[in-house]
Motif scaffolding. Structure first.
Motif, mmCIF file in Angstrom:
data_model
loop_
_atom_site.group_PDB
_atom_site.id
_atom_site.type_symbol
_atom_site.label_atom_id
_atom_site.label_comp_id
_atom_site.label_asym_id
_atom_site.label_seq_id
_atom_site.Cartn_x
_atom_site.Cartn_y
_atom_site.Cartn_z
ATOM 1 N N MET A 189 0.833 -1.184 0.000
ATOM 2 C CA MET A 189 0.000 0.000 0.000
ATOM 3 C C MET A 189 0.879 1.249 0.000
ATOM 4 S SD MET A 189 -2.844 1.266 2.632
ATOM 5 C CE MET A 189 -2.532 2.903 3.200
ATOM 6 N N VAL A 220 13.482 11.086 0.541
ATOM 7 C CA VAL A 220 13.214 9.743 1.048
ATOM 8 C C VAL A 220 14.403 8.879 0.659
ATOM 9 C CG1 VAL A 220 11.621 7.835 1.044
ATOM 10 C CG2 VAL A 220 10.778 10.119 0.645
ATOM 11 N N PHE A 222 17.364 5.859 2.423
ATOM 12 C CA PHE A 222 17.808 5.100 3.598
ATOM 13 C C PHE A 222 19.172 4.541 3.266
ATOM 14 C CE2 PHE A 222 13.693 5.421 5.444
ATOM 15 C CZ PHE A 222 12.826 5.454 4.373
ATOM 16 N N TYR A 230 12.986 -2.087 11.465
ATOM 17 C CA TYR A 230 12.167 -3.286 11.370
ATOM 18 C C TYR A 230 12.773 -4.315 10.447
ATOM 19 C CZ TYR A 230 8.722 -0.691 13.955
ATOM 20 O OH TYR A 230 8.076 0.026 14.922
ATOM 21 N N LYS A 232 14.444 -4.141 7.717
ATOM 22 C CA LYS A 232 14.398 -4.005 6.260
ATOM 23 C C LYS A 232 15.754 -3.508 5.763
ATOM 24 C CE LYS A 232 9.549 -3.505 6.295
ATOM 25 N NZ LYS A 232 9.333 -4.896 6.631
ATOM 26 N N ASN A 239 11.257 0.591 3.520
ATOM 27 C CA ASN A 239 11.153 1.256 4.802
ATOM 28 C C ASN A 239 10.035 2.280 4.799
ATOM 29 O OD1 ASN A 239 13.362 0.565 6.821
ATOM 30 N ND2 ASN A 239 14.480 0.664 4.916
ATOM 31 N N ALA A 240 9.671 2.750 3.641
ATOM 32 C CA ALA A 240 8.556 3.687 3.523
ATOM 33 C C ALA A 240 7.908 3.410 2.178
ATOM 34 C CB ALA A 240 9.043 5.123 3.592
ATOM 35 N N ARG B 20 7.372 10.279 10.598
ATOM 36 C CA ARG B 20 6.762 9.771 9.368
ATOM 37 C C ARG B 20 7.695 8.737 8.758
ATOM 38 N NH1 ARG B 20 2.896 12.322 6.614
ATOM 39 N NH2 ARG B 20 1.951 14.040 7.716
ATOM 40 N N PRO B 21 7.167 7.606 8.270
ATOM 41 C CA PRO B 21 8.055 6.594 7.681
ATOM 42 C C PRO B 21 8.836 7.138 6.486
ATOM 43 C CG PRO B 21 5.826 5.739 7.907
ATOM 44 C CD PRO B 21 5.764 7.175 8.295
ATOM 45 N N GLU B 22 8.215 7.992 5.669
ATOM 46 C CA GLU B 22 8.915 8.407 4.464
ATOM 47 C C GLU B 22 9.991 9.434 4.762
ATOM 48 O OE1 GLU B 22 5.766 8.896 5.084
ATOM 49 O OE2 GLU B 22 5.095 10.900 4.576
ATOM 50 N N LEU B 190 2.016 -1.619 13.402
ATOM 51 C CA LEU B 190 2.701 -2.604 12.559
ATOM 52 C C LEU B 190 2.132 -3.978 12.813
ATOM 53 C CD1 LEU B 190 5.586 -0.564 13.038
ATOM 54 C CD2 LEU B 190 5.778 -1.966 11.028
ATOM 55 N N PHE B 192 2.723 -7.683 13.223
ATOM 56 C CA PHE B 192 3.843 -8.557 13.564
ATOM 57 C C PHE B 192 3.523 -10.029 13.394
ATOM 58 C CE2 PHE B 192 7.033 -5.709 15.056
ATOM 59 C CZ PHE B 192 6.352 -4.578 15.488
ATOM 60 N N ALA B 196 9.771 -11.518 11.684
ATOM 61 C CA ALA B 196 11.008 -11.098 11.029
ATOM 62 C C ALA B 196 10.764 -10.036 9.973
ATOM 63 C CB ALA B 196 11.680 -12.308 10.380
ATOM 64 N N ASP B 197 9.502 -9.834 9.590
ATOM 65 C CA ASP B 197 9.202 -8.895 8.508
ATOM 66 C C ASP B 197 7.923 -8.148 8.837
ATOM 67 O OD1 ASP B 197 8.465 -9.212 4.959
ATOM 68 O OD2 ASP B 197 9.409 -7.603 6.127
ATOM 69 N N PRO B 198 7.999 -7.197 9.763
ATOM 70 C CA PRO B 198 6.771 -6.501 10.138
ATOM 71 C C PRO B 198 6.267 -5.644 8.987
ATOM 72 C CG PRO B 198 8.584 -6.023 11.667
ATOM 73 C CD PRO B 198 9.165 -6.700 10.494
ATOM 74 N N GLN B 199 4.974 -5.558 8.840
ATOM 75 C CA GLN B 199 4.370 -4.777 7.768
ATOM 76 C C GLN B 199 3.587 -3.615 8.352
ATOM 77 O OE1 GLN B 199 4.805 -5.224 4.505
ATOM 78 N NE2 GLN B 199 6.259 -6.806 5.096
ATOM 79 N N PRO B 200 3.727 -2.432 7.783
ATOM 80 C CA PRO B 200 2.978 -1.288 8.318
ATOM 81 C C PRO B 200 1.527 -1.320 7.886
ATOM 82 C CG PRO B 200 4.274 -0.613 6.437
ATOM 83 C CD PRO B 200 4.598 -2.052 6.666
ATOM 84 N N PHE B 202 -1.865 1.372 7.583
ATOM 85 C CA PHE B 202 -2.211 2.788 7.572
ATOM 86 C C PHE B 202 -3.718 2.960 7.637
ATOM 87 C CE2 PHE B 202 1.965 4.265 6.585
ATOM 88 C CZ PHE B 202 2.548 3.230 5.882
ATOM 89 N N ARG B 221 -5.282 -0.524 6.535
ATOM 90 C CA ARG B 221 -4.814 -1.187 5.320
ATOM 91 C C ARG B 221 -3.308 -1.127 5.237
ATOM 92 N NH1 ARG B 221 -6.636 1.753 0.649
ATOM 93 N NH2 ARG B 221 -5.310 0.144 -0.247
ATOM 94 N N GLY B 222 -2.756 -2.079 4.552
ATOM 95 C CA GLY B 222 -1.296 -2.045 4.414
ATOM 96 C C GLY B 222 -0.807 -2.928 3.305
#
Lengths: 593, 222
Positions: A189, A220, A222, A230, A232, A239-240, B20-22, B190, B192, B196-200, B202, B221-222
């Motif tokens: 997403m 943006v 990394f 996490y 990645k 990561n984003a 913010r993640p970005e 997130l 879990f 080992a691979d967490p997904q965000p 939103f 949603r993610g």
């Protein structure tokens, strides 16, 4: 919010009714191409053209809309039909011959990988024929060859007789637009649009941020282990998650806003600030006129822009439907290969106009005939720098001031501004117009801000643009006192090289008690030299000033030193305006207006 | 049947950064608190494997103010291989020389923040026999005394938060701000399920009169 706003701006500009204003669609970009290889339809070289023109002292190349370039890092990847000389011609410019052979092979392979229908286009056929039968001697005989070779210039092809480049021919453009993304990319997403789409791994570079590396920087990115989260590691984009379309949209929009000659950007200190609106608005390009430095051929441009804003506010225009248009202000600062967000504000037009007007109202000050009514931000910053040199302006200050202006009408200015202004007054031992403006603005905002949050201290009065006889602040009164004492000395001994200001300003401002006792004693000998009427007038003025001063403080903190400087400036201005009116002073005159 | 009880904490602090993640490298904060940070504050007061916190409401009590700061940080992480070797061998060098790894990172943070966060305490499904009242009593006692396992923080650990348990039966002393605005896609939390691979995940955040209603995690949603 920021990426989303840029994405919306890109969509708006793509639908612009004027095709020249539209931003490149996904798959294309605006690029400077320095040299063009003009070839016949059979693939023979006609000439090597240099597209650069002299712009002032710099040579600027022509910009073309070409297929989107790949992000270059350490591997060998070629762009489609345009690239540096090493890729296009396979000529070694730096001494890495095996790599150059590989580069050229990639370039040719990229062209040959186009769909069959595109390859039958006349332009592509000519390019392939030229590359197959490349005559190096003919190329090296071209007059422009030496320059192109030296800078390893970006070059492309053009058919003899065409206006557009080969990569701008409709067949090639179609192929570039329809390029499919890697099928095996994970869908995730997008956090900008909310759609499920392939994730952009490496975002395109943003060029045009002053101070960043010349190949562009990223918002943006990394690019070090400690920036990833996490688990990645080495999967930068994940990561984003931002979709490829959204990444293209925001980078194109931002590059467009930051381009050379853009009317929607200004430089404040080390921050590049861009402005855009949700809808087409004339005000979009007015903001740089208000904050930026006016060009030398039009020094009144700033004043005109601000006057236009004042009159618009008075006529009530921003309150109407146009006033609801939201404006975005984004400040970007460089950090090597990355860009940091210095500030971001999103305001409707009427609020924005109010805040800009409040900024000018705070700066308003009684001035001499040569002082500008609406000083530009650069002048204000240079006035608080050591030796008034632009290099000595504290780098963060401009961005912080603009941030405070947009954040609200009562948000206090950075204390660095007040401290620098007062420090310069002490260092140079005089208070000039620009520094006094800065001090007044900072102090007034501080006063207003402390009334917004509850406090049990007696409300201080804001400072007026001109001398305020009723202001009883002791530091302000001491400044006025110092100005009066200096005036007495000047009138008593005309033609002095150094007045008490040159000797005692710093000490009077920071430790009044040590200095004023001496000065008040000395003034008596000065007053004896004046006519009795004038001396009486000055004595009355001194009495009026000292009526609010209970005791001389031992030390004055920096904000109080600012009040001292402001009082000094106001009183001096008052003396000068009166002197021009009546040369024969009567007892009541020296009190100022 | 899993009952749940609602609690309210008022948290405040001089600085906050809900990154913010970005814009994670040169940090930019979200405009308001994220549900995951709110959850972390509740978990700082009380967390046991049997319970789960679900944040459903965030109220913003102070107007949005921002500050820009630049800080020195490091660009490398200690390698897990080195740590494992040191653990196995009994000794080793795990140090990081900051002079070699120094990175300056700017940040656009919030300042003078205060929020009222509401969350439900519920039991994790699949654990029979656990009384909910035990945990609600523990939380009320601990929050009332100001007890916590680690200092609650607002987004980043260096921005410590003060917290106070609010009694929901009495009307609140300070009202939320009156601003209404769209906040775009905001990180909910997130996922879990694969540790080992967490997904965000939103959700579309909207602040209505200073209040953000947080949808359940399953709807994000993610």
């Amino acid at each position: 919010m920021i990426l989303q706003a840029l994405n919306d701006y890109y969509r708006r500009k793509c639908d612009d009714p004027d095709p020249a204003e539209r931003l490149p669609a996904f798959g294309l970009e605006q690029k400077e191409i320095f040299f063009l290889l003009e070839i016949t339809a059979e693939g023979k070289l006609v000439q090597l053209i240099d597209t650069r023109t002299l712009n002032g002292k710099k040579k600027v190349a022509q910009i073309f809309r070409v297929p989107l370039g790949v992000k270059k890092s350490s591997g060998v990847v070629a762009n489609l039909l345009w690239d540096t000389l090493e890729y296009v011609l396979g000529v070694d410019t730096k001494g890495k011959s095996e790599r150059v052979v590989e580069q050229h092979a990639h370039f040719v392979a990229r062209i040959k990988a186009l769909p069959q229908a595109t390859q039958e286009d006349a332009g592509i056929q000519a390019v392939l024929a030229f590359l197959a039968n490349m005559d190096l001697k003919q190329l090296q005989a071209e007059p422009a060859w030496a320059q192109a070779f030296e800078i390893n210039a970006v070059m492309s092809f053009r058919l003899h007789g065409d206006v557009n480049l080969v990569c701008q021919r409709p067949a090639v453009v179609n192929a570039a637009l329809n390029v499919g993304t890697d099928v095996d990319e994970r869908l995730a997403m997008c956090l900008v649009t909310g759609n499920d789409a392939p994730v952009q791994r490496l975002h395109a570079a943003i060029k045009g941020v002053w101070g960043a590396q010349s190949s562009g920087a990223n918002i943006v990115s990394f690019n070090a282990r400690s920036f990833e989260s996490y688990g990645k590691t080495e999967r930068q984009g994940e990561n984003a998650p931002v979709s490829t379309a959204a990444a293209f949209a925001y980078t194109t929009a931002l590059n467009h806003l930051l381009r050379k000659g853009s009317s929607q950007r200004i430089q404040v200190g080390d921050a590049s600030a861009v402005f855009w609106a949700d809808k087409d608005s004339a005000f979009e390009s007015a903001i740089p006129n208000i904050f930026g430095e006016p060009p030398t051929d039009n020094p009144d441009r700033n004043a005109q822009a601000v006057q236009a804003l004042f009159s618009a506010m008075h006529s009530g225009k921003p309150a109407g439907p146009d006033g609801q248009t939201r404006f975005h202000m984004l400040g970007l600062a460089p950090n090597a290969a990355r860009i940091s967000i210095r500030f971001y504000h999103c305001l409707p037009l009427y609020e924005l106009s109010e805040r800009i007007l409040q900024y000018f109202k705070d700066l308003e000050l009684a001035r001499g005939p040569h002082d500008p009514q609406f000083p530009s931000l650069f002048r204000l910053l240079a006035a608080v720098a050591v030796q008034n040199k632009a290099d000595n302006i504290p780098p963060n200050l401009g961005g912080a001031i603009v941030d405070a202006v947009f954040a609200g009408p009562d948000v206090p200015y950075p204390s660095l501004w007040l401290n620098a202004a007062v420090g310069r007054c002490r260092g140079e031992q005089n208070v000039n117009y620009l520094r006094a403006c800065a001090i007044k603005a900072c102090l007034n905002r501080q006063i207003r801000h402390s009334t917004v949050t509850p406090s049990n201290v007696i409300q201080e009065k804001e400072f007026l643009p001109m001398l305020d006889l009723s202001n009883a602040n002791p530091a302000y009164r001491l400044g006025r006192l110092f100005a009066t004492l200096e005036k007495i000395q000047e009138e008593a001994s005309p033609g002095l090289n150094a007045t008490i200001r040159d000797r005692y300003y710093g000490a009077a401002s920071s430790t009044p008690v040590a200095v004023f006792t001496t000065l008040l004693r000395l003034k008596n000998s000065h007053l004896k030299k004046l006519s009795s009427g004038r001396a009486m007038g000055f004595e009355k003025l001194l009495g009026e000033i000292l009526s609010a001063v209970v005791d001389f403080p031992k030390h004055m903190a920096l904000p109080d030193q600012g009040r001292f400087a402001l009082g000094y400036y106001h009183q001096r201005q008052a003396f000068f305006t009166k002197i021009s009116d009546t040369p024969n002073a009567t007892p009541s005159n020296p009190e100022g207006n | 049947m899993n009952l749940s009880k609602s609690f309210c904490l008022e948290v405040s602090g001089p600085f906050a950064c809900f990154t913010r993640p970005e814009m994670k490298v040169e940090r930019v904060s979200y405009d308001v608190m994220t549900p995951s940070s709110a959850r972390s504050i509740f978990e700082a007061v009380l967390w046991k494997p049997a319970i789960r916190w679900r944040v459903h409401r965030i109220e913003v009590l102070k107007p949005l103010r921002w500050i820009n700061l630049r800080r020195n940080e490091v660009s490398a992480v200690v390698s897990t291989r080195n740590v494992q070797q040191a653990m196995a061998a009994g000794s080793g060098t795990l140090g990081l020389y900051i002079e070699d790894e120094r990175q300056q990172r700017a940040g656009y943070f919030l300042r003078e923040v205060a929020y009222r966060i509401h969350a439900d305490l519920s039991l994790v499904p699949g654990r029979p026999g656990e009384p909910l009242m035990k945990y609600t009593e523990m939380f009320t006692r601990r929050a009332g005394k100001g007890q916590c396992v680690n200092q609650p923080y607002l987004g980043c650990r260096e921005f410590a938060a003060d917290f106070r348990l609010i009694d929901l039966s009495t009307p609140p002393a300070t009202a939320p701000i009156t601003e209404t605005r769209e906040l775009g896609w905001m990180l909910h939390d997130l996922d879990f399920t694969h540790p080992a691979d967490p997904q965000p995940r939103f959700f579309n955040a909207k602040m209505v009169a200073g209040v953000i209603e947080v949808p359940p995690f399953e709807e994000a949603r993610g």
